[in-house]
Design an enzyme around this catalytic site. Structure first.
Site, PDB file in Angstrom:
ATOM      1  N   ALA A 237       0.831  -1.214   0.000  1.00  0.00           N
ATOM      2  CA  ALA A 237       0.000   0.000   0.000  1.00  0.00           C
ATOM      3  C   ALA A 237       0.858   1.255   0.000  1.00  0.00           C
ATOM      4  O   ALA A 237       0.492   2.264   0.608  1.00  0.00           O
ATOM      5  CB  ALA A 237      -0.925  -0.013   1.217  1.00  0.00           C
TER       6      ALA A 237
ATOM      7  N   ARG B 166      -2.305   7.974 -11.309  1.00  0.00           N
ATOM      8  CA  ARG B 166      -3.382   7.921 -12.303  1.00  0.00           C
ATOM      9  C   ARG B 166      -4.747   8.258 -11.706  1.00  0.00           C
ATOM     10  O   ARG B 166      -5.692   8.541 -12.437  1.00  0.00           O
ATOM     11  CB  ARG B 166      -3.419   6.534 -12.960  1.00  0.00           C
TER      12      ARG B 166
ATOM     13  N   LYS C 141      -4.090   6.563  -3.133  1.00  0.00           N
ATOM     14  CA  LYS C 141      -4.917   5.604  -3.868  1.00  0.00           C
ATOM     15  C   LYS C 141      -5.669   4.632  -2.971  1.00  0.00           C
ATOM     16  O   LYS C 141      -6.884   4.462  -3.097  1.00  0.00           O
ATOM     17  CB  LYS C 141      -4.061   4.834  -4.875  1.00  0.00           C
TER      18      LYS C 141
END
Length: 456
Positions: A10, A16, A23
Site C-alpha cells: 500500500a 493515475r 490511492k
C-alpha cells in the site's frame, strides 16, 4: 496448518487517480479500499499482517490503526523491493506468506482461502492467483509450459506480441513459502523497461531452482481487478454495491430497484424492510425490521427502529424509533432523537432535538436545540428560535402541549404540560402548565379604509 502471514502492498501514491487522496484510501461503498483488503483477511486468522506504506503513510496507519503492523518503503522501486521491507519482521520464519495489493478491494475471503489451500495441497514454493480476461492489456501475462505448469510471469511492457495474446493474467496476489521467498528476493534484479524490482520475477527464479510453482485461477475476473484510476474505481464500486445488495436481499430485505439503490458496506438492515428506488444508506446506519425507506431518501449514521417509514427525506446522525412516519421532504440532523409513534411531516427540519413518543410536527417547521415531550402537537410554521447570534439556547415543551401555527418560541423558554400556545404568537417567556398563551398584537379593523384609498 502452517503459520500464515500477510504482506499488504500500500505504498504507491496512485498518480493515475489524479487526486490529493492516496490511492488505497479512496472509498469503495463507504470504506477505504485497503480496509476491504484487511476485512477479507480477518477471518483467516493470520499470524501477522504487515502493511507496506509509503505515500500517505500516516493516513493509511490512521485508517487501519491496530489491525496491521506497518513498515515504510521510502522509495517505490517495485513490488519485490516493497516486500523486502518486511525482511526484518518475517525472514527466517517458517510458514506461508500471502502478498496482496492494497488496491484490490473486491478479493473475497473465500478466494484467498482457496489460494492458501491450493498452495498447501501442492507443496509449492509459490502459488499465483490468476484470472482470465478477454481484455488483458496492462496486466502481467501468466506463461505456462507444455505441461501447463506456470513457467514465468511477463509484465505487459516487457511481453512479446505472442505473449500479449495470452488471456490468463497475474492478479498480483501470491502465496509463498516464507523462507523461499526471502531467499529468492535477493536474486531479483531491475533489468526491465521500468527499472524496477518485480515480485513476479520470483516465479521464474524459483522454477530455475526446480521448485514447484502452482497457480489458482479465480472464478471471477472482476474480483481480482486492481483500482488504478477513477474508471476502475467506479467499476469496483458497482461490483461491490451489487455484492452488498445481494447479501441484504438474501437476508430478507426487499430492494425494489437494485440498479438505483446505494448501500454502503457498514449498513445493517432488518428483514422485511423495503428499500425503494433512489435510496442511499451510508456510514453506521442501522434499520430495523418491517420498515419502508424511500423513494429518494438518504440516511447516514442513522438508527431506525421497527415498522417505521421514511420517504423522500434526509436523516443524518440521528435516531428514529419504532412506528415513526417521516416525510416527505423532512430533514433530521445533528443528534435528533425521534421517539416511537411520532410523525415528522413535509418540510420539517429537526436538529439536536428530542421528540417524545406520540408527538408530531406535520409540516413546515424548524425544531432545533429542543426537548419536546410526549403527545405534543407542533403546528405548521412553528420555529424554535434557538440562536441569538452568539450562543444556542434550548426550548422545552412538556407533555401534551399544543403549539399553534406560525409560533416563534424564543429560547431559552419553556412551555408547560398541556399548555396551549395560540397561533401566530411569539413566546419570549415561560408558559405555565395548562395555560393559554397569546403573544400577538391585537387585531385592529379600520372600516372603509380601502374605499378611502380609492378616492385619493
Amino acid at each position: 496448518m502452517s503459520e500464515r502471514y500477510a504482506v499488504v502492498l500500500a505504498a504507491g501514491k496512485g498518480t493515475r487517480m489524479k487526486s490529493k487522496l492516496y490511492k488505497v484510501l479512496h472509498p469503495i461503498c463507504g470504506k477505504p479500499m485497503v480496509t476491504h483488503v484487511i476485512d477479507a483477511l480477518q477471518p483467516i486468522n493470520m499470524n501477522e499482517i504487515i502493511t507496506v506504506v509509503g505515500h500517505g503513510a500516516e493516513e493509511v496507519q490512521t485508517v487501519l490503526e491496530d489491525r496491521s503492523q506497518f513498515v515504510l518503503q521510502e522509495e517505490q522501486l517495485g513490488t519485490a523491493h516493497a516486500v523486502m521491507q518486511v525482511r526484518e519482521q518475517l525472514e527466517g520464519k517458517s510458514g506461508v506468506t500471502l502478498v496482496i495489493c492494497g488496491d484490490t478491494p473486491l478479493l473475497t475471503n473465500d478466494t484467498i482461502t482457496k489460494l492458501f489451500e491450493k498452495h498447501e495441497a501442492t507443496g509449492a514454493k509459490a502459488t499465483v492467483l490468476t484470472a482470465r480476461t478477454t481484455a488483458p492489456d496492462g496486466y502481467g501475462r501468466v506463461i505456462r509450459n507444455e505441461q501447463n505448469i506456470v513457467e514465468r510471469i511477463v509484465e505487459h511492457k516487457d511481453a512479446t506480441e505472442e505473449e500479449r495474446l495470452v488471456q490468463e493474467i497475474n492478479t498480483g496476489t501470491y502465496c509463498f513459502d516464507n523462507q523461499a521467498l526471502f531467499e529468492t528476493l535477493t536474486h531479483v534484479d531491475n533489468e526491465n523497461s521500468q527499472q524496477e524490482y518485480y515480485l513476479p520475477d520470483c516465479i521464474h527464479l524459483m522454477q530455475a531452482r526446480g521448485w514447484t510453482v502452482a497457480a489458482y485461477e479465480a472464478e471471477h475476473f472482476h474480483e481480482t481487478i486492481g483500482v488504478n484510476d477513477r474508471v476502475a474505481l467506479a467499476a469496483a464500486e458497482k461490483v461491490m454495491r451489487k455484492r452488498i445488495l445481494e447479501h441484504h436481499m438474501r437476508q430478507g430485505v426487499t430492494i425494489v430497484d437494485p440498479d438505483n439503490t446505494y448501500v454502503e458496506a457498514s449498513v445493517t438492515i432488518g428483514r422485511d424492510t423495503v428499500l425503494l428506488p433512489g435510496t442511499t444508506l451510508q456510514g453506521q446506519t442501522t434499520i430495523g425490521e418491517d420498515c419502508t425507506v424511500g423513494p429518494h431518501t438518504e440516511l447516514k449514521d442513522a438508527t431506525v427502529g421497527n415498522g417505521s417509514t421514511i420517504k423522500q427525506s434526509v436523516v443524518y446522525d440521528s435516531e428514529v424509533g419504532d412506528h415513526v412516519e417521516i416525510g416527505p421532504y423532512a430533514h433530521l440532523r445533528g443528534k435528533a432523537f425521534i421517539g416511537d409513534a411520532c410523525r415528522i411531516g413535509n418540510f420539517v427540519e429537526v436538529k439536536k432535538t428530542t421528540f417524545g413518543q406520540g408527538s408530531k410536527a406535520a409540516h413546515l417547521s424548524y425544531l432545533g436545540d429542543a426537548v419536546i415531550g410526549k403527545d405534543v402537537n407542533v403546528g405548521c410554521g412553528s420555529i424554535t428560535v434557538n440562536y441569538d447570534g452568539n450562543k444556542k439556547h434550548q426550548t422545552h415543551i412538556d407533555d401534551g402541549a399544543f403549539i399553534g401555527c406560525n409560533t416563534n418560541l424564543v429560547a431559552p423558554v419553556k412551555v408547560g404540560e398541556k399548555a396551549l400556545v395560540a397561533a401566530g404568537s411569539t413566546i419570549t417567556e415561560n408558559v405555565p402548565a395548562h395555560a393559554l398563551s397569546i403573544a400577538r398584537s391585537r387585531q385592529v379593523n379600520k372600516e372603509g379604509y380601502t374605499e378611502t384609498k380609492k378616492q385619493d
